[in-house]
Scaffold this motif. Structure first.
Motif, PDB file in Angstrom:
ATOM      1  N   PHE A   1     -18.677  20.408  39.823  1.00 23.15           N
ATOM      2  CA  PHE A   1     -19.889  20.972  39.704  1.00 23.15           C
ATOM      3  C   PHE A   1     -20.400  20.892  38.147  1.00 23.15           C
ATOM      4  CE2 PHE A   1     -17.994  23.165  43.198  1.00 23.15           C
ATOM      5  CZ  PHE A   1     -19.079  23.292  44.114  1.00 23.15           C
TER       6      PHE A   1
ATOM      7  N   ARG B   1     -23.313  19.602  37.379  1.00 18.67           N
ATOM      8  CA  ARG B   1     -24.916  19.428  37.320  1.00 18.67           C
ATOM      9  C   ARG B   1     -25.363  20.770  38.097  1.00 18.67           C
ATOM     10  NH1 ARG B   1     -25.584  14.098  40.851  1.00 18.67           N
ATOM     11  NH2 ARG B   1     -24.112  15.242  42.053  1.00 18.67           N
ATOM     12  N   ALA B   2     -26.808  21.103  37.386  1.00 17.96           N
ATOM     13  CA  ALA B   2     -27.351  22.306  37.990  1.00 17.96           C
ATOM     14  C   ALA B   2     -28.740  21.960  38.122  1.00 17.96           C
ATOM     15  CB  ALA B   2     -27.157  23.615  36.844  1.00 17.96           C
ATOM     16  N   LEU B   3     -29.466  22.692  38.814  1.00 18.73           N
ATOM     17  CA  LEU B   3     -30.866  22.739  39.111  1.00 18.73           C
ATOM     18  C   LEU B   3     -31.735  23.137  37.834  1.00 18.73           C
ATOM     19  CD1 LEU B   3     -31.830  24.050  42.568  1.00 18.73           C
ATOM     20  CD2 LEU B   3     -32.443  21.845  41.630  1.00 18.73           C
TER      21      LEU B   3
ATOM     22  N   ASN C   1     -34.120  24.889  35.446  1.00 13.35           N
ATOM     23  CA  ASN C   1     -34.853  26.245  35.843  1.00 13.35           C
ATOM     24  C   ASN C   1     -36.174  25.999  36.255  1.00 13.35           C
ATOM     25  OD1 ASN C   1     -35.344  28.969  35.628  1.00 13.35           O
ATOM     26  ND2 ASN C   1     -34.921  29.388  33.642  1.00 13.35           N
ATOM     27  N   GLY C   2     -36.476  26.710  37.442  1.00 16.59           N
ATOM     28  CA  GLY C   2     -37.905  26.719  37.710  1.00 16.59           C
ATOM     29  C   GLY C   2     -38.065  25.347  38.829  1.00 16.59           C
ATOM     30  N   SER C   3     -37.318  24.319  38.885  1.00 17.10           N
ATOM     31  CA  SER C   3     -37.265  23.182  39.801  1.00 17.10           C
ATOM     32  C   SER C   3     -36.416  23.229  41.117  1.00 17.10           C
ATOM     33  CB  SER C   3     -36.818  22.045  38.854  1.00 17.10           C
ATOM     34  OG  SER C   3     -36.887  20.832  39.725  1.00 17.10           O
ATOM     35  N   ASP C   4     -36.940  22.703  42.121  1.00 12.18           N
ATOM     36  CA  ASP C   4     -36.006  22.462  43.254  1.00 12.18           C
ATOM     37  C   ASP C   4     -35.519  20.968  43.393  1.00 12.18           C
ATOM     38  OD1 ASP C   4     -38.403  21.694  43.954  1.00 12.18           O
ATOM     39  OD2 ASP C   4     -38.911  23.055  45.770  1.00 12.18           O
ATOM     40  N   LYS C   5     -35.918  20.420  42.471  1.00 12.01           N
ATOM     41  CA  LYS C   5     -35.738  18.672  42.677  1.00 12.01           C
ATOM     42  C   LYS C   5     -35.033  18.203  41.646  1.00 12.01           C
ATOM     43  CE  LYS C   5     -39.420  17.172  45.775  1.00 12.01           C
ATOM     44  NZ  LYS C   5     -40.487  18.183  45.576  1.00 12.01           N
TER      45      LYS C   5
ATOM     46  N   MET D   1     -32.282  17.912  38.369  1.00  7.61           N
ATOM     47  CA  MET D   1     -31.191  18.575  38.085  1.00  7.61           C
ATOM     48  C   MET D   1     -30.925  18.035  36.369  1.00  7.61           C
ATOM     49  SD  MET D   1     -28.303  18.216  41.107  1.00  7.61           S
ATOM     50  CE  MET D   1     -28.526  16.455  41.095  1.00  7.61           C
ATOM     51  N   GLU D   2     -29.985  18.953  35.913  1.00  7.23           N
ATOM     52  CA  GLU D   2     -29.581  18.380  34.375  1.00  7.23           C
ATOM     53  C   GLU D   2     -27.965  18.646  34.375  1.00  7.23           C
ATOM     54  OE1 GLU D   2     -31.107  21.456  31.802  1.00  7.23           O
ATOM     55  OE2 GLU D   2     -30.350  23.188  32.874  1.00  7.23           O
ATOM     56  N   LEU D   3     -27.539  17.661  33.557  1.00  7.12           N
ATOM     57  CA  LEU D   3     -25.938  17.737  33.352  1.00  7.12           C
ATOM     58  C   LEU D   3     -25.325  19.108  32.605  1.00  7.12           C
ATOM     59  CD1 LEU D   3     -25.279  14.027  32.332  1.00  7.12           C
ATOM     60  CD2 LEU D   3     -24.265  15.395  34.361  1.00  7.12           C
ATOM     61  N   ILE D   4     -24.500  19.863  33.004  1.00  9.33           N
ATOM     62  CA  ILE D   4     -24.120  20.973  32.235  1.00  9.33           C
ATOM     63  C   ILE D   4     -22.612  20.801  31.728  1.00  9.33           C
ATOM     64  CG2 ILE D   4     -25.671  22.526  33.420  1.00  9.33           C
ATOM     65  CD1 ILE D   4     -23.033  23.184  35.208  1.00  9.33           C
TER      66      ILE D   4
ATOM     67  N   LEU E   1     -29.827  12.643  38.818  1.00 11.39           N
ATOM     68  CA  LEU E   1     -30.029  13.804  38.528  1.00 11.39           C
ATOM     69  C   LEU E   1     -31.353  14.291  39.442  1.00 11.39           C
ATOM     70  CD1 LEU E   1     -30.130  13.702  34.395  1.00 11.39           C
ATOM     71  CD2 LEU E   1     -28.368  14.830  36.213  1.00 11.39           C
TER      72      LEU E   1
ATOM     73  N   PHE F   1     -32.100  16.014  42.814  1.00 16.48           N
ATOM     74  CA  PHE F   1     -31.386  17.189  43.733  1.00 16.48           C
ATOM     75  C   PHE F   1     -31.885  16.673  45.185  1.00 16.48           C
ATOM     76  CE2 PHE F   1     -31.470  21.557  45.926  1.00 16.48           C
ATOM     77  CZ  PHE F   1     -29.873  21.645  45.853  1.00 16.48           C
TER      78      PHE F   1
ATOM     79  N   ILE G   1     -28.046  27.318  39.830  1.00 15.84           N
ATOM     80  CA  ILE G   1     -27.407  26.637  40.754  1.00 15.84           C
ATOM     81  C   ILE G   1     -26.982  25.567  40.569  1.00 15.84           C
ATOM     82  CG2 ILE G   1     -28.083  25.812  43.132  1.00 15.84           C
ATOM     83  CD1 ILE G   1     -30.389  27.815  43.505  1.00 15.84           C
TER      84      ILE G   1
ATOM     85  N   VAL H   1     -24.536  22.233  41.617  1.00 18.84           N
ATOM     86  CA  VAL H   1     -24.504  21.203  42.678  1.00 18.84           C
ATOM     87  C   VAL H   1     -23.083  20.278  42.396  1.00 18.84           C
ATOM     88  CG1 VAL H   1     -25.816  19.575  44.032  1.00 18.84           C
ATOM     89  CG2 VAL H   1     -27.051  21.230  42.716  1.00 18.84           C
TER      90      VAL H   1
END
Lengths: 137, 137
Positions: free
Chosen positions: A109, A111-113, A115-119, A121-124, B11, B13, B81, B83
Protein backbone atom coordinates in the motif's frame (compact mmCIF):
# COMPACT_ATOMS: atom_id res chain seq x y z
CA UNK A 1 -25.15 -21.88 21.27
CA UNK A 2 -26.67 -21.21 17.87
CA UNK A 3 -24.19 -21.67 15.02
CA UNK A 4 -23.73 -17.94 14.38
CA UNK A 5 -23.24 -17.22 18.04
CA UNK A 6 -20.79 -20.10 18.36
CA UNK A 7 -18.76 -18.75 15.45
CA UNK A 8 -18.86 -15.20 16.81
CA UNK A 9 -18.58 -15.76 20.54
CA UNK A 10 -16.90 -19.18 20.75
CA UNK A 11 -13.21 -19.90 21.16
CA UNK A 12 -13.06 -22.80 18.73
CA UNK A 13 -11.28 -21.86 15.53
CA UNK A 14 -13.41 -22.92 12.56
CA UNK A 15 -12.07 -20.88 9.62
CA UNK A 16 -14.61 -20.27 6.88
CA UNK A 17 -13.04 -20.91 3.48
CA UNK A 18 -14.86 -19.47 0.46
CA UNK A 19 -16.18 -21.41 -2.56
CA UNK A 20 -12.61 -21.55 -3.90
CA UNK A 21 -11.34 -22.98 -0.62
CA UNK A 22 -9.61 -19.74 0.33
CA UNK A 23 -9.60 -17.37 3.29
CA UNK A 24 -8.36 -13.76 3.19
CA UNK A 25 -5.20 -13.06 5.21
CA UNK A 26 -3.86 -9.60 5.99
CA UNK A 27 -0.20 -9.32 6.94
CA UNK A 28 0.32 -6.53 9.47
CA UNK A 29 3.70 -5.44 10.81
CA UNK A 30 3.72 -6.51 14.48
CA UNK A 31 5.93 -3.58 15.40
CA UNK A 32 4.55 -0.64 13.44
CA UNK A 33 1.01 -1.95 12.75
CA UNK A 34 1.42 -1.04 9.08
CA UNK A 35 -0.71 -3.18 6.76
CA UNK A 36 1.85 -4.84 4.49
CA UNK A 37 -0.17 -6.95 2.09
CA UNK A 38 -3.34 -8.94 1.57
CA UNK A 39 -3.20 -12.52 0.32
CA UNK A 40 -5.14 -15.77 0.50
CA UNK A 41 -4.67 -19.12 2.20
CA UNK A 42 -6.13 -22.52 1.54
CA UNK A 43 -6.33 -25.03 4.38
CA UNK A 44 -2.86 -26.39 3.70
CA UNK A 45 -1.27 -22.92 3.65
CA UNK A 46 -2.92 -22.11 6.96
CA UNK A 47 -1.74 -25.38 8.51
CA UNK A 48 1.82 -24.78 7.31
CA UNK A 49 1.72 -21.24 8.68
CA UNK A 50 0.57 -22.28 12.16
CA UNK A 51 3.07 -25.15 12.17
CA UNK A 52 6.19 -23.39 10.85
CA UNK A 53 5.35 -19.85 12.04
CA UNK A 54 6.47 -18.54 8.66
CA UNK A 55 3.68 -17.15 6.49
CA UNK A 56 2.59 -19.47 3.68
CA UNK A 57 -0.10 -18.31 1.27
CA UNK A 58 -1.87 -19.75 -1.75
CA UNK A 59 -1.11 -17.91 -4.97
CA UNK A 60 -4.32 -17.48 -6.94
CA UNK A 61 -2.44 -16.61 -10.16
CA UNK A 62 0.04 -19.48 -9.94
CA UNK A 63 -2.48 -21.90 -8.35
CA UNK A 64 0.02 -23.19 -5.81
CA UNK A 65 1.37 -22.74 -2.31
CA UNK A 66 3.51 -19.66 -1.92
CA UNK A 67 6.01 -19.66 0.90
CA UNK A 68 6.39 -15.92 1.37
CA UNK A 69 10.05 -15.01 0.89
CA UNK A 70 11.00 -18.29 -0.78
CA UNK A 71 12.31 -16.41 -3.80
CA UNK A 72 12.87 -12.89 -2.45
CA UNK A 73 14.16 -13.78 1.00
CA UNK A 74 11.57 -11.40 2.52
CA UNK A 75 9.94 -13.93 4.83
CA UNK A 76 7.31 -13.15 7.45
CA UNK A 77 7.75 -14.55 10.97
CA UNK A 78 4.23 -14.95 12.30
CA UNK A 79 3.82 -13.81 15.90
CA UNK A 80 0.06 -13.97 16.21
CA UNK A 81 -2.97 -14.87 14.10
CA UNK A 82 -6.13 -12.83 14.72
CA UNK A 83 -9.55 -14.03 13.57
CA UNK A 84 -12.57 -11.86 12.79
CA UNK A 85 -16.14 -12.21 14.05
CA UNK A 86 -17.45 -14.47 11.30
CA UNK A 87 -14.12 -16.28 11.00
CA UNK A 88 -13.70 -15.62 7.29
CA UNK A 89 -10.70 -13.33 7.57
CA UNK A 90 -7.33 -13.43 9.34
CA UNK A 91 -4.81 -10.82 10.43
CA UNK A 92 -1.25 -12.12 10.71
CA UNK A 93 0.95 -10.09 13.00
CA UNK A 94 4.36 -10.54 11.42
CA UNK A 95 7.99 -9.63 11.98
CA UNK A 96 9.63 -8.65 8.73
CA UNK A 97 12.80 -7.23 7.27
CA UNK A 98 12.87 -4.46 4.69
CA UNK A 99 10.71 -4.73 1.59
CA UNK A 100 7.58 -6.84 1.61
CA UNK A 101 6.14 -5.82 -1.74
CA UNK A 102 7.52 -7.23 -5.00
CA UNK A 103 7.46 -3.73 -6.54
CA UNK A 104 10.17 -2.61 -4.11
CA UNK A 105 8.25 -0.98 -1.28
CA UNK A 106 7.96 -1.96 2.37
CA UNK A 107 4.18 -2.36 2.03
CA UNK A 108 2.00 -3.10 -1.01
CA UNK A 109 0.00 0.00 0.00
CA UNK A 110 2.43 2.65 -1.26
CA UNK A 111 -0.19 4.82 -3.00
CA UNK A 112 -3.25 6.71 -1.83
CA UNK A 113 -6.08 8.42 -3.64
CA UNK A 114 -5.43 12.15 -3.80
CA UNK A 115 -7.71 14.07 -1.52
CA UNK A 116 -10.92 14.89 -3.35
CA UNK A 117 -10.11 12.71 -6.39
CA UNK A 118 -11.49 9.34 -7.36
CA UNK A 119 -9.04 8.82 -10.23
CA UNK A 120 -5.66 10.19 -9.27
CA UNK A 121 -3.29 8.66 -6.73
CA UNK A 122 -0.11 9.89 -5.08
CA UNK A 123 2.90 7.99 -3.79
CA UNK A 124 3.05 7.85 0.00
CA UNK A 125 6.25 5.82 0.34
CA UNK A 126 9.68 5.34 -1.19
CA UNK A 127 11.19 2.13 -2.47
CA UNK A 128 13.35 0.31 0.06
CA UNK A 129 15.02 -2.16 -2.30
CA UNK A 130 15.53 -2.81 -6.00
CA UNK A 131 13.30 -5.69 -7.09
CA UNK A 132 15.38 -6.18 -10.25
CA UNK A 133 18.31 -7.26 -8.12
CA UNK A 134 16.20 -9.47 -5.87
CA UNK A 135 14.21 -11.31 -8.51
CA UNK A 136 16.94 -12.04 -11.07
CA UNK A 137 19.13 -13.89 -8.59
CA UNK B 1 4.19 1.23 -19.97
CA UNK B 2 3.02 -2.37 -20.08
CA UNK B 3 -0.37 -2.91 -18.43
CA UNK B 4 1.05 -4.60 -15.32
CA UNK B 5 3.65 -1.89 -14.88
CA UNK B 6 1.03 0.80 -15.38
CA UNK B 7 -1.17 -0.73 -12.69
CA UNK B 8 1.74 -1.18 -10.30
CA UNK B 9 3.77 1.94 -10.94
CA UNK B 10 1.19 4.34 -12.35
CA UNK B 11 -0.77 6.98 -10.48
CA UNK B 12 -4.07 6.41 -12.23
CA UNK B 13 -6.57 4.66 -9.99
CA UNK B 14 -8.09 1.70 -11.86
CA UNK B 15 -9.58 -0.50 -9.14
CA UNK B 16 -9.81 -4.16 -10.08
CA UNK B 17 -13.22 -5.54 -9.12
CA UNK B 18 -13.52 -9.34 -8.94
CA UNK B 19 -15.95 -11.54 -10.92
CA UNK B 20 -18.71 -10.49 -8.48
CA UNK B 21 -17.94 -6.83 -9.06
CA UNK B 22 -16.38 -6.42 -5.62
CA UNK B 23 -13.11 -5.16 -4.19
CA UNK B 24 -11.79 -5.96 -0.70
CA UNK B 25 -11.62 -3.01 1.69
CA UNK B 26 -9.85 -3.02 5.04
CA UNK B 27 -10.88 -0.41 7.60
CA UNK B 28 -7.92 0.64 9.71
CA UNK B 29 -8.10 3.07 12.62
CA UNK B 30 -6.25 6.20 11.42
CA UNK B 31 -5.13 6.96 14.95
CA UNK B 32 -4.12 3.59 16.43
CA UNK B 33 -3.54 1.65 13.18
CA UNK B 34 -5.68 -1.18 14.54
CA UNK B 35 -7.36 -3.22 11.80
CA UNK B 36 -11.06 -2.82 12.53
CA UNK B 37 -12.84 -4.89 9.90
CA UNK B 38 -12.69 -6.24 6.38
CA UNK B 39 -15.57 -5.71 3.98
CA UNK B 40 -16.30 -5.37 0.27
CA UNK B 41 -17.23 -2.56 -2.08
CA UNK B 42 -18.85 -2.51 -5.48
CA UNK B 43 -18.22 0.44 -7.78
CA UNK B 44 -21.17 2.37 -6.38
CA UNK B 45 -20.08 1.88 -2.77
CA UNK B 46 -16.60 3.08 -3.63
CA UNK B 47 -17.96 6.14 -5.44
CA UNK B 48 -20.21 7.00 -2.49
CA UNK B 49 -17.28 6.57 -0.11
CA UNK B 50 -14.97 8.89 -2.02
CA UNK B 51 -17.78 11.40 -2.46
CA UNK B 52 -19.25 11.47 1.05
CA UNK B 53 -16.07 10.52 2.97
CA UNK B 54 -18.16 8.13 5.06
CA UNK B 55 -17.46 4.44 4.46
CA UNK B 56 -20.07 2.68 2.34
CA UNK B 57 -19.70 -1.04 1.67
CA UNK B 58 -21.63 -3.67 -0.24
CA UNK B 59 -23.13 -6.34 2.00
CA UNK B 60 -22.61 -9.73 0.39
CA UNK B 61 -25.22 -11.40 2.60
CA UNK B 62 -27.91 -8.73 2.14
CA UNK B 63 -26.92 -8.01 -1.48
CA UNK B 64 -27.17 -4.27 -1.05
CA UNK B 65 -25.28 -1.12 -0.21
CA UNK B 66 -24.37 -0.85 3.45
CA UNK B 67 -23.73 2.60 4.80
CA UNK B 68 -21.54 1.70 7.76
CA UNK B 69 -23.17 3.00 10.92
CA UNK B 70 -26.57 3.59 9.34
CA UNK B 71 -28.20 1.36 11.94
CA UNK B 72 -25.63 1.30 14.74
CA UNK B 73 -24.46 4.89 14.54
CA UNK B 74 -20.85 3.65 14.41
CA UNK B 75 -19.90 5.44 11.21
CA UNK B 76 -16.41 5.62 9.72
CA UNK B 77 -15.07 8.99 8.59
CA UNK B 78 -12.63 8.18 5.80
CA UNK B 79 -9.39 10.17 5.96
CA UNK B 80 -7.40 8.36 3.30
CA UNK B 81 -7.80 5.48 0.86
CA UNK B 82 -4.69 3.40 0.17
CA UNK B 83 -4.42 1.12 -2.87
CA UNK B 84 -2.24 -1.97 -3.19
CA UNK B 85 0.20 -2.87 -5.97
CA UNK B 86 -2.25 -4.75 -8.21
CA UNK B 87 -5.12 -2.41 -7.29
CA UNK B 88 -7.43 -5.18 -6.09
CA UNK B 89 -7.46 -4.21 -2.43
CA UNK B 90 -8.00 -0.99 -0.47
CA UNK B 91 -7.10 0.19 3.02
CA UNK B 92 -9.40 2.87 4.41
CA UNK B 93 -7.84 4.98 7.11
CA UNK B 94 -10.83 5.89 9.24
CA UNK B 95 -11.78 7.97 12.26
CA UNK B 96 -14.23 6.09 14.45
CA UNK B 97 -16.00 6.21 17.77
CA UNK B 98 -16.20 3.26 20.14
CA UNK B 99 -17.34 -0.11 18.86
CA UNK B 100 -16.93 -1.00 15.21
CA UNK B 101 -17.90 -4.68 15.38
CA UNK B 102 -21.55 -5.76 15.62
CA UNK B 103 -20.61 -8.29 18.33
CA UNK B 104 -19.72 -5.43 20.70
CA UNK B 105 -15.97 -5.04 20.31
CA UNK B 106 -13.94 -2.13 18.98
CA UNK B 107 -12.50 -4.33 16.20
CA UNK B 108 -13.84 -7.47 14.54
CA UNK B 109 -10.47 -9.04 15.37
CA UNK B 110 -11.06 -9.67 19.10
CA UNK B 111 -9.71 -13.23 19.14
CA UNK B 112 -6.35 -14.81 18.35
CA UNK B 113 -5.21 -18.38 17.92
CA UNK B 114 -3.59 -19.59 21.11
CA UNK B 115 0.14 -19.90 20.75
CA UNK B 116 0.96 -23.37 19.41
CA UNK B 117 -2.66 -24.28 18.71
CA UNK B 118 -4.50 -24.46 15.40
CA UNK B 119 -7.92 -25.02 16.97
CA UNK B 120 -8.20 -22.96 20.13
CA UNK B 121 -8.54 -19.19 20.30
CA UNK B 122 -8.34 -16.69 23.14
CA UNK B 123 -10.03 -13.34 23.61
CA UNK B 124 -7.65 -10.41 23.18
CA UNK B 125 -10.15 -7.61 23.80
CA UNK B 126 -13.13 -6.64 25.90
CA UNK B 127 -16.51 -5.49 24.67
CA UNK B 128 -16.91 -1.74 24.50
CA UNK B 129 -20.69 -1.58 24.05
CA UNK B 130 -23.76 -3.75 24.32
CA UNK B 131 -24.98 -4.68 20.83
CA UNK B 132 -28.40 -5.62 22.23
CA UNK B 133 -29.02 -2.01 23.14
CA UNK B 134 -27.68 -0.68 19.86
CA UNK B 135 -29.48 -3.01 17.48
CA UNK B 136 -32.94 -3.07 19.04
CA UNK B 137 -33.39 0.67 18.85
Amino acid sequence: MATDKKIEEGLEFVPKFDSNGLITAIAQDAETNQVLMVAYMNREALELTTKTKNAVYFSRSRRKLWKKGEQSGHIQKVEQILVDCDQDCLVLKVRVDQGQCHVGYQSCFYRALKNGSDKEMELIAEKVYDPKETYTK
